[in-house]
Design a protein around this motif. Structure first.
Motif: not given
Lengths: 145, 92
Positions: A59-68
């Motif tokens: 997912s790269g540098f997105t908000l999803n990465t923060a959630k993961l």
């Protein structure tokens, strides 16, 4: 860049899948409870960790990465706590760790009371009687011991 | 494709955990298998979100991780203490 992301995503996800399967097979085939905990710990750390890192790479540098990342940290903090609680409860219940040469444990001390801690009989582990954990939950015992 | 492979691996592992929970000789085997099943549920929800192209599922996965941890600790406290807080031991 896309290609590198794809390659690393594949590698981490497949590694995670491999460790998940290995841990599952171990939970099925290990001889007793404590060895099964070892197998379950593999799926909790390596399996979940690699899969989550693979999803992060995807997912790269997105908000999803923060959630993961949050999920990964949470799993890394809670999995040892629950493993420790499980092993502690099992030791207090009097489960004996499996030794080489024992039969694979079909049924441990007594199948009816194997989950019941506060029976009136002596625990099967003499070491854990002198240890403090027995005394620590004194007020909760409710007079059963 | 890779997400589908990982999802299948997670499902197979969940099936193994369910089998151990049904078979396990002691209560602790069942608790362990339930814990493992919960962790795999978290992973599966995340991966299914990526398969479906809706990564919002990650919020649900995070919630499941929290619930799973609290549930396992509560169950272990109950096994260790042996009553529901009213002092009366549960008939096993």
């Amino acid at each position: 860049m896309e290609v590198i992301q794809d390659i690393f995503g594949w590698a981490f996800l497949m590694g995670g899948a491999f460790f998940l399967l290995v841990g599952g097979i171990g939970v099925l085939r290990m001889p007793d409870f404590f060895t099964r905990m070892h197998a379950a710990g593999i799926t909790d750390t390596m399996g979940a960790g690699l899969v989550l890192i693979g999803l992060m790479i995807e997912s790269g540098f997105t908000l999803n990465t923060a959630k993961l990342l949050l999920m990964l940290f949470f799993l890394l903090f809670t999995s040892p706590v629950s493993s420790h609680a499980t092993a502690h409860a099992a030791l207090l219940a009097g489960l004996k760790p499996w030794r080489r040469g024992d039969k694979p444990a079909k049924s441990l001390p007594d199948p009816r009371t194997a989950g019941a801690i506060m029976t009136t009989t002596e625990p099967a582990q003499p070491k854990s009687r002198t240890a403090s954990p027995q005394r620590r939950n004194g007020p909760h015992k409710g007079g059963r011991r | 494709m890779k997400f589908i492979i990982v999802a299948i691996a997670i499902l197979v592992t969940m099936a193994m955990a369910i089998f151990r929970a049904a078979k396990g000789p002691t209560a602790f085997d069942r608790v362990l298998a339930a814990n493992m099943f919960g962790t795999k549920t978290v992973l599966l929800i995340g991966v299914v979100g990526y398969i479906a192209g809706r990564p919002d599922f990650l919020d649900l996965a995070l919630l499941y991780a929290l619930l799973n941890f609290v549930g396992i600790i509560a169950m272990l406290r109950f096994i260790k203490i042996g009553h529901f807080g009213d002092g009366k031991p549960v008939d096993r």
